[in-house]
Scaffold this motif. Structure first.
Motif, mmCIF file in Angstrom:
data_model
loop_
_atom_site.group_PDB
_atom_site.id
_atom_site.type_symbol
_atom_site.label_atom_id
_atom_site.label_comp_id
_atom_site.label_asym_id
_atom_site.label_seq_id
_atom_site.Cartn_x
_atom_site.Cartn_y
_atom_site.Cartn_z
ATOM 1 N N VAL A 253 0.844 -1.197 0.000
ATOM 2 C CA VAL A 253 0.000 0.000 0.000
ATOM 3 C C VAL A 253 0.877 1.244 0.000
ATOM 4 C CG1 VAL A 253 -1.864 -1.162 1.220
ATOM 5 C CG2 VAL A 253 -0.137 0.081 2.525
ATOM 6 N N ARG A 254 0.242 2.332 -0.353
ATOM 7 C CA ARG A 254 0.860 3.662 -0.203
ATOM 8 C C ARG A 254 0.014 4.431 0.798
ATOM 9 N NH1 ARG A 254 4.487 5.705 -3.648
ATOM 10 N NH2 ARG A 254 3.641 7.812 -3.497
ATOM 11 N N LYS A 255 0.661 4.842 1.893
ATOM 12 C CA LYS A 255 -0.064 5.506 2.964
ATOM 13 C C LYS A 255 -0.019 7.016 2.786
ATOM 14 C CE LYS A 255 -0.501 2.456 6.895
ATOM 15 N NZ LYS A 255 -0.384 2.375 8.368
ATOM 16 N N PHE A 256 -1.170 7.641 2.993
ATOM 17 C CA PHE A 256 -1.310 9.088 2.943
ATOM 18 C C PHE A 256 -2.044 9.548 4.207
ATOM 19 C CE2 PHE A 256 -1.019 7.720 -1.462
ATOM 20 C CZ PHE A 256 -0.090 8.604 -1.984
ATOM 21 N N PRO A 257 -1.978 10.832 4.510
ATOM 22 C CA PRO A 257 -2.717 11.313 5.694
ATOM 23 C C PRO A 257 -4.215 11.052 5.609
ATOM 24 C CG PRO A 257 -1.136 12.967 4.966
ATOM 25 C CD PRO A 257 -1.145 11.889 3.924
ATOM 26 N N TRP A 258 -4.747 10.999 4.381
ATOM 27 C CA TRP A 258 -6.192 10.821 4.223
ATOM 28 C C TRP A 258 -6.597 9.363 4.041
ATOM 29 C CZ3 TRP A 258 -6.206 8.483 -0.404
ATOM 30 C CH2 TRP A 258 -5.208 8.824 -1.320
ATOM 31 N N GLY A 259 -5.607 8.443 3.951
ATOM 32 C CA GLY A 259 -5.946 7.039 3.779
ATOM 33 C C GLY A 259 -4.839 6.272 3.095
ATOM 34 N N SER A 260 -5.155 5.103 2.579
ATOM 35 C CA SER A 260 -4.166 4.236 1.945
ATOM 36 C C SER A 260 -4.627 3.858 0.539
ATOM 37 C CB SER A 260 -3.949 2.964 2.767
ATOM 38 O OG SER A 260 -3.487 3.279 4.067
ATOM 39 N N VAL A 261 -3.651 3.675 -0.348
ATOM 40 C CA VAL A 261 -3.913 3.234 -1.725
ATOM 41 C C VAL A 261 -3.405 1.804 -1.848
ATOM 42 C CG1 VAL A 261 -3.383 3.590 -4.154
ATOM 43 C CG2 VAL A 261 -3.726 5.554 -2.664
ATOM 44 N N GLU A 262 -4.302 0.876 -2.108
ATOM 45 C CA GLU A 262 -3.931 -0.518 -2.317
ATOM 46 C C GLU A 262 -3.573 -0.691 -3.793
ATOM 47 O OE1 GLU A 262 -6.961 -3.148 -0.972
ATOM 48 O OE2 GLU A 262 -7.360 -1.977 0.843
ATOM 49 N N ILE A 263 -2.321 -0.972 -4.052
ATOM 50 C CA ILE A 263 -1.886 -1.015 -5.451
ATOM 51 C C ILE A 263 -2.449 -2.224 -6.182
ATOM 52 C CG2 ILE A 263 0.219 0.234 -4.859
ATOM 53 C CD1 ILE A 263 1.719 -2.419 -5.210
ATOM 54 N N GLU A 264 -2.868 -3.271 -5.451
ATOM 55 C CA GLU A 264 -3.434 -4.457 -6.091
ATOM 56 C C GLU A 264 -4.951 -4.413 -6.133
ATOM 57 O OE1 GLU A 264 -1.796 -7.718 -3.950
ATOM 58 O OE2 GLU A 264 0.136 -7.623 -4.982
ATOM 59 N N ASN A 265 -5.514 -3.242 -5.916
ATOM 60 C CA ASN A 265 -6.961 -3.051 -5.989
ATOM 61 C C ASN A 265 -7.292 -2.320 -7.285
ATOM 62 O OD1 ASN A 265 -9.660 -2.465 -5.650
ATOM 63 N ND2 ASN A 265 -9.461 -1.940 -3.483
ATOM 64 N N LEU A 266 -8.073 -2.973 -8.164
ATOM 65 C CA LEU A 266 -8.387 -2.370 -9.462
ATOM 66 C C LEU A 266 -9.201 -1.092 -9.332
ATOM 67 C CD1 LEU A 266 -9.193 -5.467 -11.692
ATOM 68 C CD2 LEU A 266 -7.302 -3.863 -11.964
ATOM 69 N N GLU A 267 -9.831 -0.890 -8.210
ATOM 70 C CA GLU A 267 -10.571 0.351 -8.009
ATOM 71 C C GLU A 267 -9.652 1.513 -7.688
ATOM 72 O OE1 GLU A 267 -13.492 -0.295 -5.034
ATOM 73 O OE2 GLU A 267 -14.666 -1.720 -6.239
ATOM 74 N N HIS A 268 -8.422 1.203 -7.290
ATOM 75 C CA HIS A 268 -7.454 2.251 -6.947
ATOM 76 C C HIS A 268 -6.512 2.562 -8.104
ATOM 77 C CE1 HIS A 268 -7.931 1.467 -2.322
ATOM 78 N NE2 HIS A 268 -9.067 1.765 -2.931
ATOM 79 N N CYS A 269 -6.064 1.527 -8.813
ATOM 80 C CA CYS A 269 -5.147 1.745 -9.949
ATOM 81 C C CYS A 269 -5.157 0.502 -10.830
ATOM 82 C CB CYS A 269 -3.729 2.086 -9.476
ATOM 83 S SG CYS A 269 -2.875 0.708 -8.679
ATOM 84 N N ASP A 270 -4.410 0.524 -11.930
ATOM 85 C CA ASP A 270 -4.381 -0.579 -12.909
ATOM 86 C C ASP A 270 -3.172 -1.483 -12.733
ATOM 87 O OD1 ASP A 270 -6.644 0.553 -14.020
ATOM 88 O OD2 ASP A 270 -5.513 1.744 -15.462
ATOM 89 N N PHE A 271 -2.547 -1.464 -11.546
ATOM 90 C CA PHE A 271 -1.325 -2.242 -11.360
ATOM 91 C C PHE A 271 -1.567 -3.728 -11.576
ATOM 92 C CE2 PHE A 271 1.083 -4.930 -8.401
ATOM 93 C CZ PHE A 271 2.355 -4.748 -8.893
ATOM 94 N N ILE A 272 -2.630 -4.274 -10.969
ATOM 95 C CA ILE A 272 -2.885 -5.708 -11.079
ATOM 96 C C ILE A 272 -3.210 -6.086 -12.512
ATOM 97 C CG2 ILE A 272 -5.358 -5.590 -10.572
ATOM 98 C CD1 ILE A 272 -2.863 -8.212 -9.253
ATOM 99 N N ALA A 273 -3.857 -5.168 -13.269
ATOM 100 C CA ALA A 273 -4.154 -5.433 -14.685
ATOM 101 C C ALA A 273 -2.863 -5.534 -15.481
ATOM 102 C CB ALA A 273 -5.050 -4.329 -15.242
ATOM 103 N N LEU A 274 -1.932 -4.627 -15.230
ATOM 104 C CA LEU A 274 -0.640 -4.666 -15.924
ATOM 105 C C LEU A 274 0.103 -5.945 -15.599
ATOM 106 C CD1 LEU A 274 1.659 -3.339 -17.561
ATOM 107 C CD2 LEU A 274 2.397 -2.231 -15.446
ATOM 108 N N ARG A 275 0.126 -6.349 -14.325
ATOM 109 C CA ARG A 275 0.874 -7.545 -13.948
ATOM 110 C C ARG A 275 0.262 -8.803 -14.555
ATOM 111 N NH1 ARG A 275 1.995 -8.576 -7.697
ATOM 112 N NH2 ARG A 275 -0.157 -9.358 -7.707
ATOM 113 N N LEU A 276 -1.063 -8.904 -14.543
ATOM 114 C CA LEU A 276 -1.708 -10.076 -15.138
ATOM 115 C C LEU A 276 -1.432 -10.158 -16.637
ATOM 116 C CD1 LEU A 276 -5.177 -10.067 -13.335
ATOM 117 C CD2 LEU A 276 -3.359 -11.756 -13.060
ATOM 118 N N MET A 277 -1.588 -9.015 -17.333
ATOM 119 C CA MET A 277 -1.390 -9.013 -18.782
ATOM 120 C C MET A 277 0.064 -9.277 -19.154
ATOM 121 S SD MET A 277 -4.445 -8.229 -20.115
ATOM 122 C CE MET A 277 -4.359 -7.306 -21.624
#
Length: 431
Positions: A253-277
């Motif tokens: 994850v990437r932690k911010f003062p307002w919350g966290s970004v889960e990089i393996e969550n498709l609702e947050h970013c396309d990282f998991i899509a790139l890795r699968l493809m």
């Protein structure tokens, strides 16, 4: 035709007698051989420093290829374009992967980025030449594939492509499989991200840039998933080396003062899509495309004698290729000469037009100045004329008065003379 017929007879014979000859076990043997041999894959990352290339690689392969003890090339190299490769061996479920990461530190960091992709081109072609030399040796051992199979091109999270992005991808499109990705996507809102993706794809189609197109999948179960993943190109990704416990699961994850970004969550970013493809579905297709398209194109250019390498001797070239190259060079030189002449003519015409315009402006200024001087002269003459007429009138008045005085004086003198004569006459009479 007879040979084809015999083959069909043998095939039908094996089917009729229900005999397993053994070739049905070939996929299993290929599978075991591949596991024993392992696979080779070379991944190039191109982008500016501090854009998250090393972090994304660590996140993608779930390992610390780059760490504080061994930082990424962008943090170790100077701000000049260079190429660094890092080779590691990864193992997953008894399958070995020889992974080579090629980084380009210093890319896009200079004030003048002209031809900043030249060293990248040279590196890719040098790997092709190395493979071709090993392939054409008399005594060949097992060929080591160091060719670049995929290039992740990192784009800054901004509205659209820059000129440097367009030029670099144009120069790399014929040499390597390009996958554009938007770095640090956690800095964009969902609306900004979608707008940027749309603008980037419009620019890519406008400039006819050929990026890697993920092929369709043969398995029906994965068609819908892959169609959804392909619609996310260019992938908006972010990486993280920080692992946190979220709902009982360890995630990057990437932690911010307002919350966290889960990089393996498709609702947050396309990282998991790139890795699968990239890794799960189309790694072999990237290798095959590099081998059958980009490497074959390079090999054909090299063998035809129209490569860009300076080490090729002119005597080793095909005469027809030499003539064709000379014809192309002549056409280029004539075209360049024509363009130069047109440019000289345009420059001279432009200078002449500017000179005519300057002369015209100067003439108008001179005319306006002369007109003003004439008007000023007229006014001075009129003023002098008025003064002259006033002085003339005054002079005429004075002259008239003087004439009247003179006449009066003459009349008075005449009377006095007449009176004097009369008196003398009277005196003479008396005496």
């Amino acid at each position: 035709m007879a040979q084809i017929q015999v083959t069909r007879e043998k095939s039908s014979l094996a089917r009729d007698f229900n005999v397993n000859v053994g070739f049905s076990d070939l996929p299993n043997r290929i599978h075991r051989k591949t596991i024993k041999k392992g696979s080779e894959f070379t991944l190039m990352v191109v982008g500016e420093s501090e854009i998250g290339k090393s972090t994304l690689i660590n996140s993608m392969f779930l390992t610390d290829i780059y760490s504080d003890e061994y930082p990424g090339p962008s943090k170790r190299a100077t701000k000049t374009v260079d190429v660094h490769s890092t080779k590691v061996t990864l193992k997953e479920k008894n399958v070995n992967l020889s992974l080579t990461i090629v980084d380009t530190p210093g890319f896009g960091d200079s004030l003048d980025n002209s031809n900043c992709w030249q060293k990248i081109n040279e590196y890719i072609e040098s790997r092709y030449e190395e493979y071709m030399n090993a392939e054409t040796k008399l005594h060949r051992t097992q060929l080591q594939d160091n060719r670049v199979h995929c290039c992740l091109y990192f784009l800054l999270p901004r509205v659209t492509l820059r000129e440097i992005d367009i030029e670099v991808m144009k120069n790399l499109q014929d040499k390597v499989n390009i996958i554009p990705i938007i770095a640090k996507a956690d800095t964009l809102t969902p609306e900004e991200c979608q707008k940027m993706k749309k603008n980037i794809m419009n620019e890519i189609h406008k400039h006819q840039i050929r990026i890697y197109e993920f092929p369709d999948c043969d398995e029906e179960d994965d068609v819908k998933l892959l169609k959804n993943l392909k619609s996310r190109i260019p992938f908006a990704v972010c990486g993280s080396n920080y692992v946190a416990d979220i709902n009982g699961e360890r995630k990057r994850v990437r932690k911010f003062p307002w919350g966290s970004v889960e990089i393996e969550n498709l609702e947050h970013c396309d990282f998991i899509a790139l890795r699968l493809m990239l890794i799960k579905y189309f790694m072999l297709d990237l290798v095959d495309t590099t081998k059958n398209v980009h490497y074959e194109n390079y090999r054909c250019r090299k063998l035809a004698g129209i490569g860009t390498e300076k080490t090729i001797k002119e005597s080793d070239l095909n005469p027809l290729a030499i003539m064709e190259e000379e014809r192309k060079e002549s056409e280029k030189s004539l075209q360049k000469l024509e363009q130069d002449l047109e440019q000289v003519f345009e420059n001279k015409a432009k200078v002449l037009e500017e000179r005519i315009k300057e002369n015209e402006n100067q003439y108008l200024k001179d005319c306006e100045l002369s007109k003003k001087e004439i008007e000023k002269g007229k006014r001075e003459i009129m003023d002098k004329r008025q003064v002259f007429e006033k002085e003339r009138d005054a002079f005429n008045v004075v002259a008239k008065e003087m004439e009247e005085i003179r006449k009066a004086t003459l009349e008075a003198s005449s009377r006095e003379n007449f009176d004097g004569k009369e008196k003398k006459k009277e005196k003479k009479r008396l005496f």
